[in-house]
Each structure stands twice: as structure tokens, then as C-alpha cells.
Design a protein around this motif. Structure first.
Motif, PDB file in Angstrom:
ATOM      1  N   THR A 209       0.820  -1.214   0.000  1.00 20.57           N
ATOM      2  CA  THR A 209       0.000   0.000   0.000  1.00 20.57           C
ATOM      3  C   THR A 209       0.857   1.269   0.000  1.00 20.57           C
ATOM      4  OG1 THR A 209      -0.213  -0.246   2.404  1.00 20.57           O
ATOM      5  CG2 THR A 209      -2.048  -1.015   1.051  1.00 20.57           C
ATOM      6  N   GLU A 210       2.110   1.166   0.466  1.00 17.29           N
ATOM      7  CA  GLU A 210       2.989   2.344   0.476  1.00 17.29           C
ATOM      8  C   GLU A 210       3.335   2.811  -0.931  1.00 17.29           C
ATOM      9  OE1 GLU A 210       3.076   0.813   4.489  1.00 17.29           O
ATOM     10  OE2 GLU A 210       3.333  -0.179   2.536  1.00 17.29           O
ATOM     11  N   LEU A 211       3.144   1.957  -1.940  1.00 17.66           N
ATOM     12  CA  LEU A 211       3.439   2.379  -3.305  1.00 17.66           C
ATOM     13  C   LEU A 211       2.553   3.540  -3.747  1.00 17.66           C
ATOM     14  CD1 LEU A 211       4.065  -0.998  -5.138  1.00 17.66           C
ATOM     15  CD2 LEU A 211       5.739   0.683  -4.373  1.00 17.66           C
ATOM     16  N   SER A 212       1.384   3.671  -3.096  1.00 20.04           N
ATOM     17  CA  SER A 212       0.523   4.811  -3.422  1.00 20.04           C
ATOM     18  C   SER A 212       1.216   6.142  -3.118  1.00 20.04           C
ATOM     19  CB  SER A 212      -0.787   4.721  -2.630  1.00 20.04           C
ATOM     20  OG  SER A 212      -1.605   3.690  -3.142  1.00 20.04           O
ATOM     21  N   LEU A 213       2.155   6.137  -2.171  1.00 19.21           N
ATOM     22  CA  LEU A 213       2.840   7.368  -1.779  1.00 19.21           C
ATOM     23  C   LEU A 213       3.762   7.882  -2.876  1.00 19.21           C
ATOM     24  CD1 LEU A 213       3.797   6.228   1.842  1.00 19.21           C
ATOM     25  CD2 LEU A 213       1.850   7.664   1.187  1.00 19.21           C
ATOM     26  N   ILE A 214       4.259   6.948  -3.706  1.00 17.37           N
ATOM     27  CA  ILE A 214       5.196   7.355  -4.769  1.00 17.37           C
ATOM     28  C   ILE A 214       4.613   7.097  -6.158  1.00 17.37           C
ATOM     29  CG2 ILE A 214       7.242   7.034  -3.326  1.00 17.37           C
ATOM     30  CD1 ILE A 214       7.660   4.318  -4.702  1.00 17.37           C
ATOM     31  N   CYS A 215       3.360   6.704  -6.216  1.00 16.21           N
ATOM     32  CA  CYS A 215       2.738   6.374  -7.497  1.00 16.21           C
ATOM     33  C   CYS A 215       2.777   7.547  -8.492  1.00 16.21           C
ATOM     34  CB  CYS A 215       1.302   5.901  -7.268  1.00 16.21           C
ATOM     35  SG  CYS A 215       0.548   5.138  -8.704  1.00 16.21           S
TER      36      CYS A 215
END
Length: 485
Positions: A209-215
Motif C-alpha cells: 500500500t505504500e506504493l501509493s505514496l510514490i505512485c
């Protein structure tokens, strides 16, 4: 009226934020700014629980233990359920590997993030497309994405070197989970995405879910990466919010009497069509022998058991029971005054029994009642029988005293006896009722079936008469309720 309608339409969502503080906060932000919420802000209420999970910083390697995480997720979900939340959002892929286990124990839905992802992917690419998945070692090897997407799409993961760098970028010192979204951690994720594109991946599917931070930054670099928090937020605000239907749970008021409770539970098990343990009915039992004696209250005005019975039923209700069974005939003299104050139904053993008799033997029959004097005096069976078109007869005084002795005597059933004097006394009372004209006999005390069995044709001193066991009828009805759910 308008306020009532608005309240009925309101949707209360609980968000578990402690499994990844930044990702949880990002999901909350995307919920608040979603189109559905902005268009109708009065409809959505959010409850964000940010109690950090104690092992949140441990890397999700291939052999990561999930037990503590499971307990944490269940406890937060149960708290949400107790606070009237309509649905729970769980922004953590590792936790979705056991979402179904948690869901089984709840009466509200834990919204399926993988289902949200699957639906979104179905709208943006065709079946057979290669998907590149960025996930932790644990999620990658759990088979989660294969279960949800493997049938319709080809799934690829980063090569070994890129995966190792990805894990360090996410969980290492100064990693993305610590809020370092640029520099070395970002570049490691970018390189992992490139390795997936080299394998033919048309889009990059998040398994963290942390990938949303750098998406957004990945997209600016030309990576077709999906934002799982945005997808999940849209899914939650579009879902109808109807609670899932957890497995039927039967609440049992036990201890009235203790052996009869165990006997009743055995009958529920015996009459449940099941090929394995998991197909049997959930039961929650409060074995409370300290509930005051029902017969003593009805005959001699001793301690009233109403409050104790009610309190036990409320505890069963709070434990999630969908229906309550009381395997005690005499206790049904108190059911009517209790039922009005409960949200779940008490399955009335007496009315079920007389209706069963009417259905199997026809109306107009004369029914002999073997029961405690309290049950007889309360007239609860008589009233139920009148509604079913049946007539109840009871033993004469001497024979009724014999029935009471068989139940309460020194060598009676409540003292642990099922053979000898108590059986002989019951047979004499049964024969007496047959001679008075009874076509069917009710074993109207839950201890009696410990001595005489439910039978369509019981041989009684040269006569044949049906013996009806109310606990068997109650068990059959409870099994039917579970199957109808």
C-alpha cells in the motif's frame, strides 16, 4: 422525516491505520477527496484507528509470522463492529492473506482490497495481459495475487536482485515506510518496475500500500503504476455497504439443567447434515446452573429466575447469537416477558413441539404431558396446544408426585440417575396417561429424554404410543434456521 432518511443512508466506514501509518493516512486523504464523498459529504462518516501494530516495522519476509497481526486486525475490527461501523477498510496486503478468516468472525464486511483491484484491472486491460506485481516477499509467496488474478492474467514479479533491493527500499533504514520517498528508496522501486516491464508487464500492480505514496512520481517517469489507495477509496464509496452474513450462531442458555444442556447440544450436532467439522453449527453456551430453580418459583414463589434468564440471554445476544435456545421446558413460562427486551428470537421449544405433533399426528389429538409441576401449573403447554388444536392432559396428583420424584428425588435424574427407580416411576406415569386417553406423550422436562427416548412407537406395557422429545424438536428447528440463513 428528512433527518431519519439521511441517517438511514449514512455510511460509516472504519479504517485500520496502524498497519502502515503513512499508507493509512494516504487512504484516508483519498477517501475524503473522492468524488462520492465530496458530492454527498453528509452521507459518509469515517472512523480512523491509528494504534500502531507493535510489529509494524518488521520486514514482511517470506517466513513472516502472521499470528500477532491477525489478533490485532480482529481486535480493531471487533471494536469497529461494536461502535456501529458499517464496513471496515484494511489497507494492508499482508493482512488480506487472512481477511477471510477475520470475516468469518464478524457481522460487518471487511472490504476486499484485492476484489477492488481485480475489478479495476478488468476495466483497464484485457484478459491475458501480463501484470507486473510489486509486493513484499511474504505477499509474493502467499499466492494472494495468483488466487485473485492468476486465472485471467499472466503475473510476473521482479527478478531476485530487484526484489531484494525492493525489500530494502521499503523496510530498510530510511526506507519508504519511514517516509523517505525520494532518492535511493524511490530508485530501487523504479528499477523493480523496469525489470517487470522487461518481462512484458503492461501495468504495474501494487502489492504494497505504500506504493501509493510514490505512485505519481512513478507515473511521471513513464511507469503505468496503479494507485491502490485511490482504487480502494473508490471501491468503498461505491459499495452498497450491506453487511455480510456470517455463519449462523446459536446461543444456548445452559445449566437448566446441566446434563440436559449437553444432551441438547449433542442433538444439534447429530441432526446437522455435515461431512466435516466446518459444516456444523456455531454454538455459544452459557452454562449457568446458578439460575434460580424455575419450578420452585412457580410452585412456592421462591427466587424469581427472570432477571438471571434475561441477563444470560443478553450475554448470548452480545456474543453474536442469531437465535437463542433454552433447553428447559419450565423456563418457557418466563420467555414471553423476556423476549420483548431482546433483539434476537428465543426459539420457543413448546410451540415448536406442539406444532410438530399437529403436523405429524394431526389436530384433535389428546396429548399426555410428563413435566414438572411448575410447567404443568404455568399452563404454557396448554396454551401452546390450544393454538395448535390439541388437548393436553396431565397425570393425577399421585402420579404427578411420582414424576417429580423421578426428576428431583434422591435417586432422580437431576441427581445423575437414568435407570432404576426414576425410570420405573416415569413408565408408571406414562402408562397412566395412556389409560386416560393420551394418543401422544410429551417428555416435557428436558431431563426426561435422558431416561426415555424420542420414539414414533414406544412399547408401554403392551401398548404402543409415540414419545415426543421437545429437545429433539428444538434441535431440528435450530438446524433448520441455520440452513435457511
Amino acid at each position: 422525516m428528512q433527518k431519519t432518511n439521511e441517517a438511514a443512508l449514512a455510511r460509516k466506514l472504519g479504517i485500520i491505520g496502524g498497519l502502515g501509518s503513512l499508507a493509512g493516512g494516504d487512504l484516508f486523504y483519498k477517501l475524503v477527496k473522492s468524488r462520492a464523498v465530496l458530492e454527498d459529504q453528509g452521507r459518509y462518516h469515517f472512523l480512523f484507528e491509528q494504534h500502531p501494530f507493535k510489529d509494524v516495522l518488521l520486514p514482511l519476509d517470506r517466513n513472516a509470522a502472521m499470528t500477532s497481526r491477525k489478533f490485532y486486525v480482529f481486535q480493531v475490527c471487533k471494536s469497529f463492529e461494536d461502535n456501529g461501523v458499517d464496513a471496515v477498510m484494511l489497507p494492508c496486503f499482508a493482512s488480506h492473506t487472512f481477511r477471510a478468516e477475520i470475516q468469518e468472525e464478524l457481522g460487518i464486511p471487511v472490504l476486499d482490497m484485492l476484489d477492488a483491484l481485480r475489478q479495476h484491472i478488468g476495466h483497464v486491460v484485457e484478459g491475458g495481459t501480463t501484470l507486473g506485481v510489486i509486493a513484499s516477499d511474504y505477499v509474493r509467496h502467499s499466492g494472494l495475487f495468483e488466487r485473485y488474478l492468476g486465472r485471467d492474467y499472466r503475473i510476473v514479479y521482479p527478478d531476485a536482485a530487484a526484489q531484494a533491493a525492493l525489500m530494502e527500499a521499503m523496510y530498510g533504514v530510511n526506507g519508504i515506510k519511514d517516509g523517505h520517498l525520494e532518492g535511493v528508496p524511490f530508485e530501487a522501486v523504479y528499477q523493480a518496475c523496469l525489470s517487470l516491464q522487461e518481462q512484458g508487464a503492461a501495468i504495474i500492480v501494487p502489492g504494497m500500500t505504500e506504493l501509493s505514496l510514490i505512485c505519481p512520481d512513478l507515473q511521471r517517469r513513464g511507469i503505468s503504476a496503479l494507485d491502490i489507495n485511490e482504487i480502494y477509496a473508490h471501491f468503498a464509496t461505491q459499495a452498497d455497504g450491506q453487511p455480510t452474513r456470517p455463519p449462523f450462531k446459536l446461543g444456548i442458555v445452559g445449566g437448566v439443567g446441566p446434563a440436559a444442556t449437553v444432551d441438547f447440544m449433542g442433538k444439534v450436532v447429530a441432526h446437522t447434515p455435515a461431512d466435516k467439522d466446518q459444516e456444523h453449527i456455531k454454538m455459544v453456551v452459557e452454562q449457568n446452573p446458578q439460575i434460580p430453580d424455575r419450578t420452585a418459583n412457580l410452585l412456592r414463589d421462591e427466587t424469581d429466575p427472570t432477571v438471571a434468564l434475561y441477563a444470560t440471554c443478553k450475554r448470548l445476544e452480545s456474543a453474536g447469537a442469531n437465535a437463542i435456545a433454552i433447553p428447559c421446558n419450565t423456563a418457557h413460562a418466563f420467555v414471553e416477558r423476556i423476549q420483548a427486551h431482546l433483539r434476537v428470537p428465543i426459539v420457543n421449544m413448546l410451540s415448536e413441539t406442539v406444532e410438530w405433533i399437529a403436523g405429524h399426528y394431526g389436530s384433535g389429538k389428546t396429548i399426555g404431558l410428563l413435566a414438572t409441576s411448575g410447567t404443568v401449573q404455568s399452563q404454557v403447554y396448554h396454551e401452546a396446544a390450544r393454538h395448535a388444536g390439541l388437548q393436553i392432559i396431565t397425570p393425577g396428583l399421585d402420579y404427578q408426585a411420582m414424576v417429580m420424584e423421578a426428576i428431583y428425588g434422591e435417586r432422580g435424574i437431576k441427581a445423575g440417575y437414568t435407570e432404576g427407580l426414576c425410570r420405573e416411576q416415569l413408565l408408571l406415569a406414562a402408562e397412566h396417561l395412556y389409560e386416560l386417553g393420551a394418543n401422544v406423550l410429551i417428555l416435557g422436562c428436558t431431563e426426561l429424554p435422558l431416561v426415555l427416548q424420542h420414539s414414533a412407537g414406544f412399547h408401554l406395557n403392551g401398548h404402543v404410543v409415540p414419545l415426543v422429545d421437545p429437545t429433539t424438536i428444538l434441535a431440528l428447528r435450530c438446524v433448520a434456521l441455520a440452513q435457511d440463513r
